[in-house]
Scaffold this motif. Sequence first.
Motif, PDB file in Angstrom:
ATOM      1  N   LYS A 234       3.207  40.538  -9.996  1.00 47.71           N
ATOM      2  CA  LYS A 234       3.347  41.782 -10.765  1.00 47.71           C
ATOM      3  C   LYS A 234       4.590  42.564 -10.368  1.00 47.71           C
ATOM      4  O   LYS A 234       5.655  42.393 -10.935  1.00 47.71           O
TER       5      LYS A 234
ATOM      6  N   ILE B 201      -3.121  42.897 -11.202  1.00 46.01           N
ATOM      7  CA  ILE B 201      -2.972  42.836 -12.668  1.00 46.01           C
ATOM      8  C   ILE B 201      -4.336  43.085 -13.310  1.00 46.01           C
ATOM      9  O   ILE B 201      -4.469  43.888 -14.245  1.00 46.01           O
TER      10      ILE B 201
ATOM     11  N   LEU C 212       2.041  31.806 -10.576  1.00 50.01           N
ATOM     12  CA  LEU C 212       1.282  32.878 -11.253  1.00 50.01           C
ATOM     13  C   LEU C 212       2.134  34.149 -11.244  1.00 50.01           C
ATOM     14  O   LEU C 212       2.999  34.308 -10.378  1.00 50.01           O
ATOM     15  N   PRO C 213       1.851  35.051 -12.219  1.00 49.98           N
ATOM     16  CA  PRO C 213       2.726  36.252 -12.301  1.00 49.98           C
ATOM     17  C   PRO C 213       2.648  37.074 -11.021  1.00 49.98           C
ATOM     18  O   PRO C 213       1.569  37.269 -10.457  1.00 49.98           O
TER      19      PRO C 213
ATOM     20  N   LYS D  71       2.249  37.852   0.537  1.00 50.02           N
ATOM     21  CA  LYS D  71       2.661  38.489  -0.721  1.00 50.02           C
ATOM     22  C   LYS D  71       4.104  38.966  -0.583  1.00 50.02           C
ATOM     23  O   LYS D  71       4.927  38.723  -1.468  1.00 50.02           O
TER      24      LYS D  71
ATOM     25  N   MET E 161      -7.428  37.882   3.583  1.00 48.84           N
ATOM     26  CA  MET E 161      -6.129  37.292   3.215  1.00 48.84           C
ATOM     27  C   MET E 161      -5.508  36.553   4.400  1.00 48.84           C
ATOM     28  O   MET E 161      -5.000  35.435   4.255  1.00 48.84           O
TER      29      MET E 161
END
Lengths: 274, 222, 272, 428
Positions: A38, B163, A35-36, A228, C216
């Motif tokens: 960002k 996004i 997935l992108p 991330k 998360m």
Amino acid sequence: MLKEQLQKFFKIDRRWIFLLLAVTLFVPIMKPLGLPNKTISPATKRVYENLEKLPAGSFVLFSLDYDPSTRPELHPMATALVRHAFSRNLKVGVVTYIAGSTGLIEELFAKVSREYNKVDGQDYVIFPYQPNILAVLTQMSSDLYGIYSKDRNGTPVRDMPVLKGIKSYKDMSVIVCVTGTAILDYWVAYVGDKYRVPVAGGVTAISQPGYGPYLQTNQLKGLIGGMKGAAEYESLIKQPGKGTSGIDALNLAHLLVLALIFTSNILLILIRYL
Amino acid sequence: MKLIKKQIPLAIVFITGVLTLVSYYVPHKMSVNYIETINKWENIVVAFAFLLGLVSLFFSHYNKISRKVDGWGYSIFVFIGFLAMVVPALVSQGKQMTDTGFTALGWSYKFIYTSLSGTMFAVLAFYIVSTAYRSFRIRSLQAFVLFIAAFILILGKVPLGQIIWDWVLGWTGRGVNDVIEWIMQVPAVAGKRGIMIGISIGAIVTSLKIIFGIEKQYMGKD
Amino acid sequence: MEFFTHSWAMLAGQLAHGWVWFCGLFVVTESWMIAGGWVATGLTIFLFSFLYKDNPFFKVAEHLYLGAGMGWLFQVSVTNVWIPKIWEPVSKGELLVIIPSVLGLSLLTQFVPKISWISRYGFTFMMGYGAGLAIPAGLSTDFISQIGGTIKPFSMLATMSPWAIFNSLVVACGAICVLFYFFFSVEHKGHLKKVSNVGIYFLMIYFGAAFGNTVMARFSLLYGRFDDVYTYSGAKYFYASQIILLGMVVYFLVRWFTGKDKKELDAEETAG
Amino acid sequence: MPENTIKCILSMVMTKNKLFLFAVLVIFTSGSVCAAAKKAGPAAVLPGFTAEDMPYDAGEAVLLRWPVNPAAAAGTAYEIYVSSLEAGGWVKVTEFDAAAKTGADIGLPFWAWNGTKDEHAVKVELNNLFGNFPPGAVFTCKAAVLEKGALKAESLPATIAPQGNWFRLDRLNNLIALLGLITVFFWAVSHAKRKGLFIRRIAGLDAIDEAIGRATEMGKPIFYVPGIGSMSSISTIASAFILGEVSKKVAQYDSHIKVPHYDPVVMTVCKEVVKQSYLEAGRPDSYRDDINHFVSADQFSYAASVDGMISREKPAACFYMGHFMAESLLLAEVGATSGAIQIAGTDVEHQLPFFFTACDYTLIGEELYAAGAYLSKEPMLLSALKVQDLGKLVVMVSVFFGMILVSLGAKFGWDGLVRVVMDLFKGY
């Protein structure tokens, strides 16, 4: 009638939700979606630049202090960092102050050193686990061999080619500490400030916000945060690994949680006004 | 008899408490040595307390097996699990890794203990989803505020969420990271600080009650 | 006498030799790693099966985990505390260690109801130590420094942007309102009620943000477990995960058809 | 012991007049420094260099002070050398440029340190250089001035024997706060009025009666989980007290309660507490010893077993009181789905969000400590709550006035005032 229908859906058996979560997490493991991703956060980019600008043959010290419970977030990060160091032909030293991480370090270097055919003792050295971190940090400021005379297998390190010309922090180009504990704070406070050595870090998502002040005052030369950050670093060194497939899974899981919260609230409103 | 049963234990609490309290304000070598010795002693007493736990665990499961209480078959697995960790530990003298690779303890730690504790930790993720589904329902303004804070944090932490945020709220010129940063640095800090200050005063008052023997309830009343 | 010591030495030699042989058994070879894969993925699936329903497999994993958890803690406390901190000092004649050992032993008198009051010596020592440490440290970090932390931003007033000043004001007022919410000995009515209501909103934001922040991390852990299960489902591990998962599904189906589940469900209905 | 204190008072007096002497020296030498600067001798003497024992420490550090040389050219740096009698020879400790390490950098509050910007003050820790040396060992120190690497001036070597100090004057604010708290505490405890002590309603604690009532009707057990704290942790002690009150009510309603334990010492205390409550409720016969039973001393196997019990026995009410870590949501979520009323209370603030979302009622932080007083209505405990309220009042007032004072100080440049207020509210 519709009201009872919604009521039933409101009190849905939570096992359907569990199944939904299991599927959303398992799909990206089997087939990474890519997935992108960002933007690369500036803090991760600074860590990348710190390693990228080093001339080949300069010495990088990794302090890998994580254990199985924080492995999913930190192991991909450490793997990407070591791959980056080896791809730049840097000399690598590894220290650890958490007993649980010795197994993970062995696993990491067994895999990555084969990819870049690096030799233990020649291109990298792994020092044994030391419990008393403060004593070791201060000792390494004057003479590394005072505390680490042998590597983790007991072979003497003094005449290892990887450690040629390395005696203390002054001969090290950068120190990167990957940990879920406060060990990174020790590196910044006791080493980075005192001996003017660039210290960068890799931490779990939970403890990432806490390091904002260090980043602002530039005591920390960059920070990789959580899964991330690992995915960002993997895209920087163009080597997709566990970080990238992990971030896909987290993307989907987070959106699933939000979707569930939304549906339960929409149901609440519908039931109230029907 | 009352002296030995009640007075001396209370004296121990008072003396250890006051000495440890005073050593915070005395930097001298003597007080540093006092703290080091008493830390060592604490570790030793805790190790014995652990022994107490171990014996009570074996006691309760041994009774279950001998009295054939229903479900006694599972109690055998308690002893199997215990031996599966202790025997390899004895064999490899507490070391998990050697240069040839895993030792016996390393094997049982990685494949038994870590997979069990890692899985229980991971089960939390399932319960987070079901709690979120059940309790983030906006029934009042307070619940709405709770929902908004959690929503922004969950959305903003993943790239896809960022996004979506830019797509929907791009016109505000504020990235989701700045909003998260603000939430975590300002209102969350205020709430957390309020709780922490309250806890610290409560803890200090309770500690004073213990040291001065006002809180004796844990000693029982004979 | 001489014969007696000779046979003792022989016995000791045998024992030592036997022990070395026994340790040799535990060399971790490749087949051990595969067996480990089966054990790991099996226990993981058993524990996850509790999410569906409580079942014997979960009970086995649960009790196995009870033993393994205590076994691990026992091993850690033996290697970190018993040998280095108790056995070695005593063997070297440093008898000061006797005092905490006696206090520790006093805890064990719990099993004899008549003399269980002796255990008070052990835990009063622990309580005094804990309380003595908590007071000054708590006073310094959670009380004085928190006030200092709230005031500190205002000391750079001259160089702060209006937005930063507003933020530090919000932090200070928020903390005061939350403290008002916790007031015990005053009835919360009138404008006091409004202040403590504002405090509740700050608590809600804190709880919501903290909840969102940990989501998360927990998902990463779950991802890590699934990743392990996926690696152990590879050909190298003879498709361990699939086989065990299939076994579980078959078990639940069999229980469903043989109607055992229905009886149990009815039992639950009547009690519930 | 006595001669130690005399020696220490003497040394305190000594440092006082040494400071006075030093001040005179500064005025005298600063004049001569300007003179010396012009005469470029081979290695001029750095004036006013003194070495003294670092105050308020265990006797392992030395404090070197000398006036800042305003006329120092750009790029001048200082190097500090120390040598001990046994080792001999100079060991280089640190080097820094002229602007760094002034009197203001030493992190000591205003009431314990009068260092200003126009003097250098360097703290040299000797233990990591010379290992732990016997007390009373003598060290000589000197400072060298370098201009672009070339040695320009050197100080006269000063000898000093670091001693252990008896009181950390910099923690005076902590001590005063403690003494204040103790006096108020004893005042409140001794003046505990019989009645008329008000305490605001705590929803979570009123729900306990309702929960036990519901459990009795449904004939289902009550689970009381005391958390994974050790006996010396404050929240576990509060939890044991609440268990006493809860089991008293359970005995009166003749319902039954189960208490799974994580820590054996906590188990022994809770056995004592529950037996006592059954006695006071007049039901010693219905007390069973296996109410408190040990489960495990490992965090997640404890959570797994308690989850198994809760889902098997489907209790009517679950209480989670005490110290909890990541396993809080494991317990609360399983309890929620088994349909029990759940009341939780902990002082671990990062677990409060999970209890808050998963349970019906949550005692936040210090409400857990107040629960004992609230349930037992004991005058002494209720008045002890006054101390907690007073502490909060002190915080509110000091934050309010501190904010105003510091903002005014920053606005009008009264640095002294800002420093005073900031030093008061800092932990040393």
